[in-house]
Design a protein around this motif. Structure first.
Motif, PDB file in Angstrom:
ATOM      1  N   MET A   1      22.790  18.658  56.815  1.00 20.33           N
ATOM      2  CA  MET A   1      22.367  17.640  55.881  1.00 20.33           C
ATOM      3  C   MET A   1      21.521  16.609  56.615  1.00 20.33           C
ATOM      4  O   MET A   1      21.819  16.203  57.716  1.00 20.33           O
ATOM      5  CB  MET A   1      23.609  16.987  55.270  1.00 20.33           C
ATOM      6  CG  MET A   1      23.295  15.979  54.236  1.00 20.33           C
ATOM      7  SD  MET A   1      24.830  15.620  53.342  1.00 20.33           S
ATOM      8  CE  MET A   1      24.433  14.028  52.759  1.00 20.33           C
ATOM      9  N   THR A   2      20.446  16.182  55.979  1.00 18.02           N
ATOM     10  CA  THR A   2      19.555  15.220  56.627  1.00 18.02           C
ATOM     11  C   THR A   2      20.047  13.801  56.384  1.00 18.02           C
ATOM     12  O   THR A   2      20.783  13.528  55.449  1.00 18.02           O
ATOM     13  CB  THR A   2      18.126  15.356  56.063  1.00 18.02           C
ATOM     14  OG1 THR A   2      18.154  15.052  54.681  1.00 18.02           O
ATOM     15  CG2 THR A   2      17.580  16.745  56.286  1.00 18.02           C
ATOM     16  N   THR A   3      19.603  12.911  57.243  1.00 14.88           N
ATOM     17  CA  THR A   3      19.952  11.503  57.107  1.00 14.88           C
ATOM     18  C   THR A   3      19.160  10.902  55.955  1.00 14.88           C
ATOM     19  O   THR A   3      17.955  11.152  55.831  1.00 14.88           O
ATOM     20  CB  THR A   3      19.601  10.757  58.414  1.00 14.88           C
ATOM     21  OG1 THR A   3      20.225  11.434  59.493  1.00 14.88           O
ATOM     22  CG2 THR A   3      20.072   9.329  58.361  1.00 14.88           C
ATOM     23  N   PRO A   4      19.820  10.114  55.095  1.00 16.76           N
ATOM     24  CA  PRO A   4      19.085   9.507  53.986  1.00 16.76           C
ATOM     25  C   PRO A   4      18.022   8.555  54.506  1.00 16.76           C
ATOM     26  O   PRO A   4      18.150   8.004  55.595  1.00 16.76           O
ATOM     27  CB  PRO A   4      20.152   8.747  53.211  1.00 16.76           C
ATOM     28  CG  PRO A   4      21.443   8.949  53.888  1.00 16.76           C
ATOM     29  CD  PRO A   4      21.220   9.768  55.111  1.00 16.76           C
ATOM     30  N   PRO A   5      16.938   8.365  53.732  1.00 19.59           N
ATOM     31  CA  PRO A   5      15.889   7.442  54.153  1.00 19.59           C
ATOM     32  C   PRO A   5      16.446   6.043  54.353  1.00 19.59           C
ATOM     33  O   PRO A   5      17.456   5.672  53.758  1.00 19.59           O
ATOM     34  CB  PRO A   5      14.894   7.465  52.990  1.00 19.59           C
ATOM     35  CG  PRO A   5      15.327   8.537  52.071  1.00 19.59           C
ATOM     36  CD  PRO A   5      16.693   8.958  52.449  1.00 19.59           C
ATOM     37  N   ARG A   6      15.779   5.283  55.194  1.00 17.70           N
ATOM     38  CA  ARG A   6      16.220   3.930  55.503  1.00 17.70           C
ATOM     39  C   ARG A   6      16.270   3.091  54.218  1.00 17.70           C
ATOM     40  O   ARG A   6      15.355   3.124  53.412  1.00 17.70           O
ATOM     41  CB  ARG A   6      15.263   3.303  56.500  1.00 17.70           C
ATOM     42  CG  ARG A   6      15.764   2.003  57.007  1.00 17.70           C
ATOM     43  CD  ARG A   6      14.959   1.551  58.175  1.00 17.70           C
ATOM     44  NE  ARG A   6      15.592   0.342  58.678  1.00 17.70           N
ATOM     45  CZ  ARG A   6      14.958  -0.638  59.238  1.00 17.70           C
ATOM     46  NH1 ARG A   6      13.667  -0.545  59.409  1.00 17.70           N
ATOM     47  NH2 ARG A   6      15.578  -1.694  59.650  1.00 17.70           N
ATOM     48  N   GLY A   7      17.342   2.348  54.078  1.00 21.04           N
ATOM     49  CA  GLY A   7      17.481   1.494  52.900  1.00 21.04           C
ATOM     50  C   GLY A   7      18.178   2.190  51.741  1.00 21.04           C
ATOM     51  O   GLY A   7      18.474   1.577  50.744  1.00 21.04           O
ATOM     52  N   LYS A   8      18.421   3.481  51.864  1.00 19.93           N
ATOM     53  CA  LYS A   8      19.122   4.215  50.803  1.00 19.93           C
ATOM     54  C   LYS A   8      20.427   4.746  51.385  1.00 19.93           C
ATOM     55  O   LYS A   8      20.431   5.425  52.398  1.00 19.93           O
ATOM     56  CB  LYS A   8      18.277   5.366  50.285  1.00 19.93           C
ATOM     57  CG  LYS A   8      17.041   4.890  49.568  1.00 19.93           C
ATOM     58  CD  LYS A   8      16.482   6.002  48.742  1.00 19.93           C
ATOM     59  CE  LYS A   8      15.283   5.453  47.996  1.00 19.93           C
ATOM     60  NZ  LYS A   8      15.005   6.120  46.804  1.00 19.93           N
ATOM     61  N   ALA A   9      21.512   4.441  50.697  1.00 18.77           N
ATOM     62  CA  ALA A   9      22.813   4.853  51.207  1.00 18.77           C
ATOM     63  C   ALA A   9      23.088   6.331  50.956  1.00 18.77           C
ATOM     64  O   ALA A   9      23.785   6.973  51.723  1.00 18.77           O
ATOM     65  CB  ALA A   9      23.899   4.013  50.556  1.00 18.77           C
ATOM     66  N   PHE A  10      22.513   6.856  49.860  1.00 16.30           N
ATOM     67  CA  PHE A  10      22.800   8.233  49.500  1.00 16.30           C
ATOM     68  C   PHE A  10      21.507   8.944  49.130  1.00 16.30           C
ATOM     69  O   PHE A  10      20.558   8.318  48.675  1.00 16.30           O
ATOM     70  CB  PHE A  10      23.761   8.285  48.308  1.00 16.30           C
ATOM     71  CG  PHE A  10      25.039   7.551  48.561  1.00 16.30           C
ATOM     72  CD1 PHE A  10      26.046   8.119  49.316  1.00 16.30           C
ATOM     73  CD2 PHE A  10      25.236   6.279  48.057  1.00 16.30           C
ATOM     74  CE1 PHE A  10      27.220   7.447  49.561  1.00 16.30           C
ATOM     75  CE2 PHE A  10      26.404   5.596  48.293  1.00 16.30           C
ATOM     76  CZ  PHE A  10      27.403   6.177  49.056  1.00 16.30           C
ATOM     77  N   PRO A  11      21.465  10.272  49.296  1.00 12.06           N
ATOM     78  CA  PRO A  11      20.272  11.012  48.860  1.00 12.06           C
ATOM     79  C   PRO A  11      20.068  10.857  47.354  1.00 12.06           C
ATOM     80  O   PRO A  11      21.027  10.632  46.608  1.00 12.06           O
ATOM     81  CB  PRO A  11      20.602  12.470  49.206  1.00 12.06           C
ATOM     82  CG  PRO A  11      21.800  12.432  50.086  1.00 12.06           C
ATOM     83  CD  PRO A  11      22.478  11.116  49.869  1.00 12.06           C
ATOM     84  N   LYS A  12      18.844  10.977  46.924  1.00 13.19           N
ATOM     85  CA  LYS A  12      18.509  10.824  45.516  1.00 13.19           C
ATOM     86  C   LYS A  12      19.323  11.808  44.678  1.00 13.19           C
ATOM     87  O   LYS A  12      19.413  12.985  44.994  1.00 13.19           O
ATOM     88  CB  LYS A  12      17.019  11.066  45.309  1.00 13.19           C
ATOM     89  CG  LYS A  12      16.552  10.735  43.918  1.00 13.19           C
ATOM     90  CD  LYS A  12      15.055  10.836  43.813  1.00 13.19           C
ATOM     91  CE  LYS A  12      14.610  10.435  42.421  1.00 13.19           C
ATOM     92  NZ  LYS A  12      13.176  10.367  42.308  1.00 13.19           N
ATOM     93  N   GLY A  13      19.912  11.289  43.606  1.00 11.67           N
ATOM     94  CA  GLY A  13      20.676  12.138  42.705  1.00 11.67           C
ATOM     95  C   GLY A  13      22.140  12.276  43.067  1.00 11.67           C
ATOM     96  O   GLY A  13      22.902  12.920  42.365  1.00 11.67           O
ATOM     97  N   ARG A  14      22.566  11.666  44.186  1.00  8.35           N
ATOM     98  CA  ARG A  14      23.966  11.758  44.603  1.00  8.35           C
ATOM     99  C   ARG A  14      24.506  10.368  44.884  1.00  8.35           C
ATOM    100  O   ARG A  14      23.928   9.617  45.649  1.00  8.35           O
ATOM    101  CB  ARG A  14      24.085  12.572  45.887  1.00  8.35           C
ATOM    102  CG  ARG A  14      24.038  14.036  45.646  1.00  8.35           C
ATOM    103  CD  ARG A  14      24.701  14.725  46.800  1.00  8.35           C
ATOM    104  NE  ARG A  14      24.002  15.974  47.028  1.00  8.35           N
ATOM    105  CZ  ARG A  14      23.943  16.589  48.180  1.00  8.35           C
ATOM    106  NH1 ARG A  14      24.506  16.060  49.232  1.00  8.35           N
ATOM    107  NH2 ARG A  14      23.321  17.721  48.300  1.00  8.35           N
ATOM    108  N   GLY A  15      25.630  10.045  44.291  1.00  3.56           N
ATOM    109  CA  GLY A  15      26.265   8.757  44.544  1.00  3.56           C
ATOM    110  C   GLY A  15      27.391   8.915  45.533  1.00  3.56           C
ATOM    111  O   GLY A  15      27.699  10.006  45.997  1.00  3.56           O
ATOM    112  N   GLY A  16      28.040   7.808  45.846  1.00  6.55           N
ATOM    113  CA  GLY A  16      29.130   7.834  46.810  1.00  6.55           C
ATOM    114  C   GLY A  16      30.427   8.357  46.230  1.00  6.55           C
ATOM    115  O   GLY A  16      31.342   8.688  46.965  1.00  6.55           O
TER     116      GLY A  16
END
Length: 140
Positions: A1-16
């Motif tokens: 799994m890749t690291t989410p972009p800076r400033g985003k806690a989770f990948p797009k479309g996925r919450g915690g």
């Protein structure tokens, strides 16, 4: 799994919390409010009723809003004719008018249903224009 972009806690479309809030879980503020009102709710309601009886219009409105909540949409017992062609939309409009005249639908119920018929008619027009445009562009 890749690291989410800076400033985003989770990948797009996925919450915690992919499962979401558990069923029956309550907001902390509501739990605190319930604790404050515990045992006092009946006294407060009686006081509001007493104030309403004495002519306090705010208390009266509060009591009435609880007794007679604002009306919300309800299912309408009316079957629209099947819509497949523009001619079907004309038949549906006539059926709605007839239902209002016969007292089976209120004018506002018929108006809301007519919006659905109008949306169908608009979709047919857009589809026809798109088909004509594609034929014209294909011929050139």
């Amino acid at each position: 799994m890749t690291t989410p972009p800076r400033g985003k806690a989770f990948p797009k479309g996925r919450g915690g919390n992919p499962s979401g809030r558990p069923k029956g879980a309550r907001n902390k503020a509501l739990v605190a409010l319930d604790a404050l009102l515990d045992g006092e709710g009946e006294v407060i309601v009686k006081k509001a009723i007493e104030l309403a009886k004495d002519g306090d219009t705010v208390a009266l409105r509060l009591c009435l809003e609880r007794l007679i909540p604002p009306r919300k949409d309800r299912p309408v017992a009316f079957t629209l004719p099947k819509l497949e062609t523009p001619a079907d939309a004309v038949k549906a409009s006539a059926a709605l008018l007839e239902a209002v005249a016969g007292g089976d639908l209120t004018p506002s119920e018929a108006a809301e249903l007519q919006k659905l018929v109008d949306g169908f008619t608009q979709a047919i027009h857009v589809h026809d224009i798109d088909a004509r445009l594609r034929r014209l562009e294909g011929d050139q």
